[in-house]
Design a protein around this motif. Sequence first.
Motif, PDB file in Angstrom:
ATOM      1  N   LYS A   1       0.848  -1.169  -0.030  1.00  0.00           N
ATOM      2  CA  LYS A   1       0.043  -0.124   0.056  1.00  0.00           C
ATOM      3  C   LYS A   1       0.954   1.283   0.112  1.00  0.00           C
ATOM      4  O   LYS A   1       1.482   1.789   0.809  1.00  0.00           O
ATOM      5  CB  LYS A   1      -0.756  -0.015   1.359  1.00  0.00           C
ATOM      6  CG  LYS A   1      -1.763  -1.258   1.204  1.00  0.00           C
ATOM      7  CD  LYS A   1      -2.953  -1.202   2.119  1.00  0.00           C
ATOM      8  CE  LYS A   1      -4.091  -2.165   1.951  1.00  0.00           C
ATOM      9  NZ  LYS A   1      -3.570  -3.329   2.163  1.00  0.00           N
ATOM     10  N   THR A   2       0.998   1.859  -1.111  1.00  0.00           N
ATOM     11  CA  THR A   2       1.769   2.933  -1.219  1.00  0.00           C
ATOM     12  C   THR A   2       1.381   4.342  -1.096  1.00  0.00           C
ATOM     13  O   THR A   2       1.990   5.351  -1.361  1.00  0.00           O
ATOM     14  CB  THR A   2       2.523   2.887  -2.832  1.00  0.00           C
ATOM     15  OG1 THR A   2       1.511   2.890  -3.691  1.00  0.00           O
ATOM     16  CG2 THR A   2       3.413   1.702  -2.855  1.00  0.00           C
TER      17      THR A   2
ATOM     18  N   LYS B   1      -0.441   7.753  -5.055  1.00  0.00           N
ATOM     19  CA  LYS B   1       1.027   8.453  -4.691  1.00  0.00           C
ATOM     20  C   LYS B   1       0.940  10.230  -4.775  1.00  0.00           C
ATOM     21  O   LYS B   1       1.835  10.592  -4.342  1.00  0.00           O
ATOM     22  CB  LYS B   1       2.269   7.966  -5.601  1.00  0.00           C
ATOM     23  CG  LYS B   1       2.383   6.580  -5.297  1.00  0.00           C
ATOM     24  CD  LYS B   1       3.166   5.779  -6.364  1.00  0.00           C
ATOM     25  CE  LYS B   1       3.261   4.468  -6.138  1.00  0.00           C
ATOM     26  NZ  LYS B   1       2.178   3.767  -6.362  1.00  0.00           N
TER      27      LYS B   1
ATOM     28  N   TRP C   1      -7.307   5.654  -2.194  1.00  0.00           N
ATOM     29  CA  TRP C   1      -6.226   6.471  -1.431  1.00  0.00           C
ATOM     30  C   TRP C   1      -5.117   5.621  -0.928  1.00  0.00           C
ATOM     31  O   TRP C   1      -4.094   5.819  -0.590  1.00  0.00           O
ATOM     32  CB  TRP C   1      -6.816   7.083  -0.376  1.00  0.00           C
ATOM     33  CG  TRP C   1      -7.781   8.178  -0.889  1.00  0.00           C
ATOM     34  CD1 TRP C   1      -8.932   8.235  -0.703  1.00  0.00           C
ATOM     35  CD2 TRP C   1      -7.388   9.299  -1.718  1.00  0.00           C
ATOM     36  NE1 TRP C   1      -9.861   9.134  -1.191  1.00  0.00           N
ATOM     37  CE2 TRP C   1      -8.837   9.891  -1.677  1.00  0.00           C
ATOM     38  CE3 TRP C   1      -6.333   9.614  -2.237  1.00  0.00           C
ATOM     39  CZ2 TRP C   1      -8.784  11.266  -2.473  1.00  0.00           C
ATOM     40  CZ3 TRP C   1      -6.371  10.863  -3.112  1.00  0.00           C
ATOM     41  CH2 TRP C   1      -7.477  11.653  -3.191  1.00  0.00           C
ATOM     42  N   ARG C   2      -5.349   4.107  -1.020  1.00  0.00           N
ATOM     43  CA  ARG C   2      -4.209   3.168  -0.595  1.00  0.00           C
ATOM     44  C   ARG C   2      -2.985   2.990  -1.479  1.00  0.00           C
ATOM     45  O   ARG C   2      -2.045   2.780  -1.054  1.00  0.00           O
ATOM     46  CB  ARG C   2      -4.933   1.690  -0.246  1.00  0.00           C
ATOM     47  CG  ARG C   2      -6.057   1.767   0.588  1.00  0.00           C
ATOM     48  CD  ARG C   2      -6.336   0.416   0.575  1.00  0.00           C
ATOM     49  NE  ARG C   2      -7.180   0.010  -0.762  1.00  0.00           N
ATOM     50  CZ  ARG C   2      -7.844  -0.970  -1.038  1.00  0.00           C
ATOM     51  NH1 ARG C   2      -7.754  -1.910  -0.347  1.00  0.00           N
ATOM     52  NH2 ARG C   2      -8.350  -1.058  -2.148  1.00  0.00           N
TER      53      ARG C   2
ATOM     54  N   ARG D   1      -2.768  15.219  -2.512  1.00  0.00           N
ATOM     55  CA  ARG D   1      -3.732  14.391  -3.165  1.00  0.00           C
ATOM     56  C   ARG D   1      -4.336  15.505  -4.133  1.00  0.00           C
ATOM     57  O   ARG D   1      -4.749  16.589  -3.861  1.00  0.00           O
ATOM     58  CB  ARG D   1      -4.575  13.793  -1.904  1.00  0.00           C
ATOM     59  CG  ARG D   1      -5.466  14.749  -1.175  1.00  0.00           C
ATOM     60  CD  ARG D   1      -6.406  14.072  -0.241  1.00  0.00           C
ATOM     61  NE  ARG D   1      -7.352  14.880   0.304  1.00  0.00           N
ATOM     62  CZ  ARG D   1      -6.963  15.949   1.366  1.00  0.00           C
ATOM     63  NH1 ARG D   1      -5.872  15.734   1.860  1.00  0.00           N
ATOM     64  NH2 ARG D   1      -7.872  16.508   1.466  1.00  0.00           N
TER      65      ARG D   1
ATOM     66  N   GLU E   1      -1.847  16.719   1.782  1.00  0.00           N
ATOM     67  CA  GLU E   1      -2.161  15.816   2.289  1.00  0.00           C
ATOM     68  C   GLU E   1      -2.536  15.834   3.749  1.00  0.00           C
ATOM     69  O   GLU E   1      -3.562  15.325   4.267  1.00  0.00           O
ATOM     70  CB  GLU E   1      -1.344  14.351   2.226  1.00  0.00           C
ATOM     71  CG  GLU E   1      -1.824  13.388   2.651  1.00  0.00           C
ATOM     72  CD  GLU E   1      -3.081  12.511   2.047  1.00  0.00           C
ATOM     73  OE1 GLU E   1      -3.790  12.002   2.976  1.00  0.00           O
ATOM     74  OE2 GLU E   1      -3.415  13.044   1.113  1.00  0.00           O
ATOM     75  N   ARG E   2      -1.432  16.442   4.534  1.00  0.00           N
ATOM     76  CA  ARG E   2      -1.748  16.328   5.980  1.00  0.00           C
ATOM     77  C   ARG E   2      -2.175  17.790   6.409  1.00  0.00           C
ATOM     78  O   ARG E   2      -1.786  18.050   7.494  1.00  0.00           O
ATOM     79  CB  ARG E   2      -0.335  15.772   6.490  1.00  0.00           C
ATOM     80  CG  ARG E   2      -0.205  14.230   6.021  1.00  0.00           C
ATOM     81  CD  ARG E   2       1.192  13.832   6.619  1.00  0.00           C
ATOM     82  NE  ARG E   2       1.225  12.486   6.032  1.00  0.00           N
ATOM     83  CZ  ARG E   2       1.910  12.185   4.787  1.00  0.00           C
ATOM     84  NH1 ARG E   2       2.268  13.055   4.300  1.00  0.00           N
ATOM     85  NH2 ARG E   2       2.164  10.810   4.513  1.00  0.00           N
TER      86      ARG E   2
ATOM     87  N   SER F   1       0.908   5.903   1.443  1.00  0.00           N
ATOM     88  CA  SER F   1       1.510   6.576   2.587  1.00  0.00           C
ATOM     89  C   SER F   1       2.660   7.436   2.098  1.00  0.00           C
ATOM     90  O   SER F   1       3.347   8.321   2.685  1.00  0.00           O
ATOM     91  CB  SER F   1       1.947   5.543   3.677  1.00  0.00           C
ATOM     92  OG  SER F   1       3.093   4.702   3.066  1.00  0.00           O
ATOM     93  N   TRP F   2       3.054   7.325   0.767  1.00  0.00           N
ATOM     94  CA  TRP F   2       4.277   8.069   0.075  1.00  0.00           C
ATOM     95  C   TRP F   2       3.693   9.610  -0.128  1.00  0.00           C
ATOM     96  O   TRP F   2       4.330  10.543  -0.132  1.00  0.00           O
ATOM     97  CB  TRP F   2       4.667   7.281  -0.880  1.00  0.00           C
ATOM     98  CG  TRP F   2       5.162   6.074  -0.905  1.00  0.00           C
ATOM     99  CD1 TRP F   2       5.765   5.452   0.191  1.00  0.00           C
ATOM    100  CD2 TRP F   2       5.628   5.179  -2.105  1.00  0.00           C
ATOM    101  NE1 TRP F   2       6.083   4.112  -0.175  1.00  0.00           N
ATOM    102  CE2 TRP F   2       6.128   4.073  -1.363  1.00  0.00           C
ATOM    103  CE3 TRP F   2       5.706   5.455  -3.379  1.00  0.00           C
ATOM    104  CZ2 TRP F   2       6.542   3.102  -2.100  1.00  0.00           C
ATOM    105  CZ3 TRP F   2       6.363   4.380  -4.016  1.00  0.00           C
ATOM    106  CH2 TRP F   2       6.571   3.326  -3.767  1.00  0.00           C
ATOM    107  N   ARG F   3       2.558   9.700  -0.151  1.00  0.00           N
ATOM    108  CA  ARG F   3       1.682  10.692  -0.897  1.00  0.00           C
ATOM    109  C   ARG F   3       1.974  12.020   0.184  1.00  0.00           C
ATOM    110  O   ARG F   3       1.607  12.048   1.344  1.00  0.00           O
ATOM    111  CB  ARG F   3       0.096  10.364  -0.933  1.00  0.00           C
ATOM    112  CG  ARG F   3      -0.563  11.497  -1.671  1.00  0.00           C
ATOM    113  CD  ARG F   3      -1.888  11.177  -1.871  1.00  0.00           C
ATOM    114  NE  ARG F   3      -2.613  10.722  -0.878  1.00  0.00           N
ATOM    115  CZ  ARG F   3      -3.001   9.438  -0.508  1.00  0.00           C
ATOM    116  NH1 ARG F   3      -2.822   8.572  -1.309  1.00  0.00           N
ATOM    117  NH2 ARG F   3      -3.562   9.131   0.586  1.00  0.00           N
TER     118      ARG F   3
END
Length: 101
Positions: free
Chosen positions: A29-30, A78, A74-75, A37, A97-98, A32-34
């Motif tokens: 599940k890539t 990237k 979203w999983r 978005r 993203e955060r 988390s690199w993002r």
Amino acid sequence: MPERRGRPMDKQAGRKLLGPCAIIFAAAKTGSWRLERPETDAGRCVRCGICARYCPVGTITVHKEGAAPVEIDWRYCKGCGICVNECPKKCMELVPERGEG
């Protein structure tokens, strides 16, 4: 196209299965690199599907009917922004993203 002993290399006979690489890669599940978005303005989206066509990992699904025209997995997304750049109506944008910025 490169040839090997008179056969194009893209023929199935010229390939060997070397292991479970594809299975392992598909399980990663890539998302988390993002860092950013893509978000879609549903009112301006014409559901053309160009964003899905250009997505390098195939995470975008375009629904021809319904309230949400674009669904993104979203999983695996990237946040590369290719979908945003290719959208002809410019109804997509990259957002932090955060919650930064």
